[in-house]
Design a protein around this motif. Structure first.
Motif, PDB file in Angstrom:
ATOM      1  N   LEU A   1     -44.489  78.883  49.379  1.00  0.00           N
ATOM      2  CA  LEU A   1     -44.630  79.295  47.988  1.00  0.00           C
ATOM      3  C   LEU A   1     -45.312  78.193  47.173  1.00  0.00           C
ATOM      4  CD1 LEU A   1     -41.137  80.974  47.646  1.00  0.00           C
ATOM      5  CD2 LEU A   1     -43.344  82.122  47.899  1.00  0.00           C
ATOM      6  N   LEU A   2     -46.618  78.079  47.355  1.00  0.00           N
ATOM      7  CA  LEU A   2     -47.375  77.064  46.631  1.00  0.00           C
ATOM      8  C   LEU A   2     -47.335  77.313  45.125  1.00  0.00           C
ATOM      9  CD1 LEU A   2     -50.501  76.772  48.979  1.00  0.00           C
ATOM     10  CD2 LEU A   2     -48.412  75.406  48.993  1.00  0.00           C
ATOM     11  N   THR A   3     -47.241  78.576  44.725  1.00  0.00           N
ATOM     12  CA  THR A   3     -47.221  78.893  43.287  1.00  0.00           C
ATOM     13  C   THR A   3     -45.929  78.478  42.613  1.00  0.00           C
ATOM     14  OG1 THR A   3     -46.458  81.128  43.836  1.00  0.00           O
ATOM     15  CG2 THR A   3     -48.831  80.821  43.516  1.00  0.00           C
ATOM     16  N   ALA A   4     -44.909  78.134  43.386  1.00  0.00           N
ATOM     17  CA  ALA A   4     -43.632  77.701  42.801  1.00  0.00           C
ATOM     18  C   ALA A   4     -43.617  76.209  42.493  1.00  0.00           C
ATOM     19  CB  ALA A   4     -42.483  78.048  43.739  1.00  0.00           C
ATOM     20  N   ARG A   5     -44.631  75.478  42.938  1.00  0.00           N
ATOM     21  CA  ARG A   5     -44.656  74.034  42.714  1.00  0.00           C
ATOM     22  C   ARG A   5     -44.986  73.729  41.258  1.00  0.00           C
ATOM     23  NH1 ARG A   5     -47.790  71.572  48.074  1.00  0.00           N
ATOM     24  NH2 ARG A   5     -46.415  72.556  49.636  1.00  0.00           N
ATOM     25  N   ALA A   6     -44.346  72.707  40.734  1.00  0.00           N
ATOM     26  CA  ALA A   6     -44.505  72.340  39.330  1.00  0.00           C
ATOM     27  C   ALA A   6     -45.808  71.572  39.105  1.00  0.00           C
ATOM     28  CB  ALA A   6     -43.319  71.497  38.875  1.00  0.00           C
ATOM     29  N   LYS A   7     -46.311  71.667  37.878  1.00  0.00           N
ATOM     30  CA  LYS A   7     -47.470  70.889  37.438  1.00  0.00           C
ATOM     31  C   LYS A   7     -46.974  69.650  36.681  1.00  0.00           C
ATOM     32  CE  LYS A   7     -50.730  73.317  35.454  1.00  0.00           C
ATOM     33  NZ  LYS A   7     -51.378  74.305  34.552  1.00  0.00           N
ATOM     34  N   PRO A   8     -47.671  68.539  36.811  1.00  0.00           N
ATOM     35  CA  PRO A   8     -47.282  67.346  36.048  1.00  0.00           C
ATOM     36  C   PRO A   8     -47.393  67.633  34.548  1.00  0.00           C
ATOM     37  CG  PRO A   8     -48.835  66.800  37.808  1.00  0.00           C
ATOM     38  CD  PRO A   8     -48.802  68.288  37.710  1.00  0.00           C
ATOM     39  N   PRO A   9     -46.626  66.923  33.696  1.00  0.00           N
ATOM     40  CA  PRO A   9     -45.638  65.906  34.078  1.00  0.00           C
ATOM     41  C   PRO A   9     -44.363  66.540  34.640  1.00  0.00           C
ATOM     42  CG  PRO A   9     -45.620  66.244  31.727  1.00  0.00           C
ATOM     43  CD  PRO A   9     -46.749  67.075  32.241  1.00  0.00           C
ATOM     44  N   LEU A  10     -43.700  65.839  35.547  1.00  0.00           N
ATOM     45  CA  LEU A  10     -42.555  66.398  36.244  1.00  0.00           C
ATOM     46  C   LEU A  10     -41.246  66.052  35.553  1.00  0.00           C
ATOM     47  CD1 LEU A  10     -43.535  65.620  39.954  1.00  0.00           C
ATOM     48  CD2 LEU A  10     -43.992  67.702  38.625  1.00  0.00           C
ATOM     49  N   ALA A  11     -40.360  67.020  35.502  1.00  0.00           N
ATOM     50  CA  ALA A  11     -38.992  66.813  35.038  1.00  0.00           C
ATOM     51  C   ALA A  11     -38.093  66.631  36.254  1.00  0.00           C
ATOM     52  CB  ALA A  11     -38.540  68.005  34.205  1.00  0.00           C
ATOM     53  N   SER A  12     -36.832  66.344  36.013  1.00  0.00           N
ATOM     54  CA  SER A  12     -35.918  66.116  37.137  1.00  0.00           C
ATOM     55  C   SER A  12     -35.757  67.369  37.991  1.00  0.00           C
ATOM     56  CB  SER A  12     -34.552  65.656  36.620  1.00  0.00           C
ATOM     57  OG  SER A  12     -33.954  66.666  35.813  1.00  0.00           O
ATOM     58  N   THR A  13     -35.833  68.540  37.361  1.00  0.00           N
ATOM     59  CA  THR A  13     -35.636  69.800  38.100  1.00  0.00           C
ATOM     60  C   THR A  13     -36.945  70.409  38.592  1.00  0.00           C
ATOM     61  OG1 THR A  13     -35.695  71.011  36.015  1.00  0.00           O
ATOM     62  CG2 THR A  13     -33.520  70.352  36.848  1.00  0.00           C
ATOM     63  N   SER A  14     -38.069  69.719  38.401  1.00  0.00           N
ATOM     64  CA  SER A  14     -39.361  70.266  38.828  1.00  0.00           C
ATOM     65  C   SER A  14     -39.385  70.476  40.341  1.00  0.00           C
ATOM     66  CB  SER A  14     -40.491  69.327  38.425  1.00  0.00           C
ATOM     67  OG  SER A  14     -40.612  69.262  37.021  1.00  0.00           O
ATOM     68  N   VAL A  15     -39.979  71.584  40.761  1.00  0.00           N
ATOM     69  CA  VAL A  15     -40.038  71.948  42.179  1.00  0.00           C
ATOM     70  C   VAL A  15     -41.235  71.265  42.831  1.00  0.00           C
ATOM     71  CG1 VAL A  15     -40.297  73.847  43.808  1.00  0.00           C
ATOM     72  CG2 VAL A  15     -38.892  74.145  41.751  1.00  0.00           C
ATOM     73  N   LEU A  16     -40.962  70.512  43.891  1.00  0.00           N
ATOM     74  CA  LEU A  16     -42.019  69.844  44.639  1.00  0.00           C
ATOM     75  C   LEU A  16     -42.553  70.721  45.765  1.00  0.00           C
ATOM     76  CD1 LEU A  16     -40.442  66.262  44.894  1.00  0.00           C
ATOM     77  CD2 LEU A  16     -41.915  67.211  43.101  1.00  0.00           C
TER      78      LEU A  16
END
Length: 721
Positions: free
Chosen positions: A269-284
């Protein structure tokens, strides 16, 4: 058509059934010529399945007016979106979809869909390669089949041994090999049938499929929400069918069927990855797999009795075990990683006992012929779900249930009387259903509720054979759909965000009143059918509707499944084929179909968003003894803003009109060897289907992710033996 001619034809039809013409069973629960039914019905036979390279239920709807199957791209997440998780979600018929369309295999109900929050379980528990034909009935079918058939039904008929044992053959079968360019699919299937004396026939069939993600016309390869290329995906499926047919004599016939279908998919699921800037709960990173399994054992027996109460009796007993699983992981930046493992199961016993009686009253042109069909249905299902994983929602502990384990039972009596006199056929019928939903409190976090109810569903069909070529038909039918376990007892609570969903012990069945008028013409050169329809629906069950609260601490938002709205749907359909005659030694014909539906909530005036835009399909087919080729065009109208309801402060992407060309053909290399090939979306047209984009914001950056595949090739080789 004179009265005597019509009467003779009717007697032959009802007493013996059409010997050479294709028959259907879904329209009346007995085998009958579809042209003699006062309703709209489509049949896709084995030849059409092969020539059209029909691979899944989405292909089934390709040429049917006012029928579609939604399939959104797989862009779901662990907790905040279910887009595409259900793949081929199910059928939409005349503007209604989901569990309002009854799906069956050999007359046995298929599992229903289940959607809650980020989880969505679809209905594609099928392998098309095991089928002999598909029957699609439009309009309410509750008078014969009970709950769920408010919009219509789709009945998938599995292969019979006799289809491979023509003449005095003692063993026969078929092998097929195929490739699909739109999902890079590779398919292999084989069926073997045999005969052991005059009383026993048997069949064993199997199919294996390996595919990847369904292509689209996106170009953005970013590994985040802006991505418009499909997420990487690997699918595999396998299916087995076993059947034994016993005809011991004395008018007896017994069919024993075993069927198993297993479909699984793995997603990155590449579309689930977060965009910067990252928060603590951002999905890598996030991955998922889904699995759908269905196993069925069915016995069907019939006896020729010739008694005062029945000429023949049929009994059916079936057990079906369906299991679906969705597993998804999230690797988060510094917050705890999350896992969700969700299952949905239906284990169902279904039984039927049915009798038929033919009566003749009077003689000559004034005589009446009656075929009375009556029976008893019983269904008992255990429906369950379970969610486990790592890092549960705030305030909850794994394992947990979104609804309690539930026993759903229904018992019904039905009767239908087909009366024929001269050019007229009149078919009244009625069904009485009693249903019960009994919830088990064990392991459920809220107060589980149970409910019961009943429904009476009458119908009346009329057919008038004006001439040998033309007939006029009309039908009225009432429909209903009982609430299911997930609607009655849906439960979730988030104390931090101040919202919750709660059960509803007061849910009522949805109900409908449907009317259809149509005309059929069967001439030497032209075959045509047109029908106009209207339906009024009330007590629609809408899930997750806000019924209280403000969202403030101590006063959470409360959501519930509730009965709301009165909906009216109306439209018309035209379909047929024109034979143009012989050109250069080959036959030229034009198949065509057009469908249009409009819908409004009569209480609010809002449009019904599940209605598809008008669609026209038309083609040219050229056929010789050794090969055929056809060019088909599909035109879909644009979705208008006036036909869409959008909530306050929301937007909706509106699909533009499009025209797509498909070129396909078959080379009959030998009588027992055929090569099918097609180029689909011949002009590489970029387009969207309304069923797939409902709910997509007009300003979304990833609209191209919802496009249909571009130009693609399909090819298959089929050998009989």
């Amino acid at each position: 058509m004179g009265p005597a001619h019509a009467q003779d034809a009717a007697v032959q039809l009802i007493a013996a059934g059409p010997a050479l013409k294709e028959v259907v069973i879904s329209g009346s629960r007995t085998e009958q010529d579809p042209d003699e039914l006062p309703m709209s019905i489509d049949v896709i036979n084995a030849q059409a399945i092969e020539e059209g390279q029909v691979r899944d239920i989405r292909d089934v709807a390709r040429e049917l007016p006012n029928v579609s199957v939604a399939r959104s791209p797989s862009r779901f997440t662990l907790a905040s979106g279910s887009t595409g998780r259900d793949q081929n979600a199910g059928f939409n018929i005349r503007g209604l979809d989901g569990n309002r369309v009854l799906m069956m295999v050999d007359g046995i109900r298929l599992p229903r869909s289940y959607v809650f929050s980020a989880n969505a379980f679809g209905r594609d528990y099928l392998d098309i390669g095991l089928l002999q034909r598909i029957e699609v009935v439009r309009g309410a079918t509750s008078a014969l089949y009970g709950s769920d058939g408010m919009a219509g039904l789709v009945n998938f008929i599995t292969a019979e041994p006799s289809a491979f044992l023509e003449g005095d053959k003692h063993i026969g079968g078929r092998v097929s090999l195929g490739y699909d360019g739109d999902d890079h699919g590779k398919r292999l299937g084989a069926t073997v049938a045999g005969r052991a004396g005059d009383a026993v026939q048997w069949l064993i069939g199997g199919n294996v499929t390996r595919t990847r993600e369904l292509d689209n016309m996106g170009t953005n390869a970013a590994a985040n929400v802006d991505r418009t290329l499909p997420n990487p995906q690997k699918d595999q499926s396998g299916a087995l069918l076993g059947k034994v047919v016993l005809t011991p004599g004395g008018g007896q016939r017994h069919v024993f069927t075993l069927e198993h279908v297993d479909k699984s998919a793995d997603y990155e699921l590449l579309t689930a990855r977060a965009k910067p800037p990252l928060a603590s709960t951002s999905v890598l990173s996030s991955t998922s797999f889904t699995d759908m399994q269905r196993s069925r054992a069915t016995w069907e027996g019939s006896w020729r009795l010739n008694t005062a109460f029945a000429d023949d009796v049929k009994a059916t007993l079936s057990y079906q075990d369906a299991h679906s699983r969705e597993y998804i992981t999230e690797d988060r930046n510094t917050a705890a990683d999350r896992v969700r493992d969700v299952t949905y199961d239906e284990r169902t016993w279904q039984a039927n006992l049915q009798g038929n009686k033919l009566l003749r009253m009077g003689s000559g042109a004034s005589a009446w012929v009656q075929k009375i069909t009556y029976g008893l249905d019983h269904t008992s299902a255990k429906v369950s779900n379970l969610q486990t994983g790592v890092t549960p929602p705030v305030g909850e502990t794994f394992p947990l249930k979104r609804f309690p384990d539930t026993n759903e039972t229904s018992t019904a009596l039905y009767v239908q009387d087909e009366l024929v006199n001269g050019a007229w056929s009149i078919t009244p019928g009625v069904r009485f259903d009693s249903f019960r939903i009994k919830a088990d409190q064990t392991g459920f976090g809220a107060q589980a509720v149970s409910l019961s109810g009943n429904a009476t569903s009458p119908k009346l069909g009329v057919l008038y054979r004006a001439t040998e070529q033309w007939s006029v038909f009309g039908n009225y039918a009432a429909g209903f759909r009982a609430p299911n376990a997930g609607q009655v007892n849906a439960f979730f609570e988030n104390a931090v965000s101040n919202y919750k969903t709660i059960p509803n012990a007061n849910l009522k069945p949805e109900k409908s009143q449907n009317l259809e008028l149509g005309v059929r013409g069967r001439m030497q050169a032209l075959s045509v059918e047109a029908a106009a329809f209207t339906g009024r629906y009330k007590d629609f069950i809408e899930d997750l509707q806000q019924v209280g609260g403000t969202g403030a601490p101590g006063n959470p938002l409360v959501f519930q499944s509730v009965n709301i709205g009165r909906v009216k749907l109306s439209g018309f359909e035209v379909k047929g084929r024109m034979e143009w005659g012989t050109v250069a030694g080959g036959q030229v014909s034009t198949p065509f179909a057009y469908g249009q539906t409009r819908g409004r909530d009569t209480a609010t005036g809002r449009p019904v968003n599940t209605v598809d835009p008008a669609r026209l399909t038309a083609g040219v087919r050229y056929e010789t003894a050794g090969w055929h080729v056809r060019l088909d065009a599909t035109h879909s109208a644009a979705k208008k803003a006036s036909d869409v309801y959008v909530a306050a402060n929301g937007t909706q992407y509106l699909t533009p009109s499009f025209t797509v060309l498909d070129l396909a053909g078959q080379w009959r290399i030998r009588k027992d060897l055929r090569l099918n090939a097609g180029i689909y979306n011949l002009t590489d047209k970029k387009h969207w289907r309304w069923a797939d984009v409902r709910g997509l914001a007009a300003n979304a950056s990833f609209i191209d992710a919802y496009t249909q595949p571009g130009r693609a090739v399909r090819v298959s080789l089929v050998a009989d033996f």
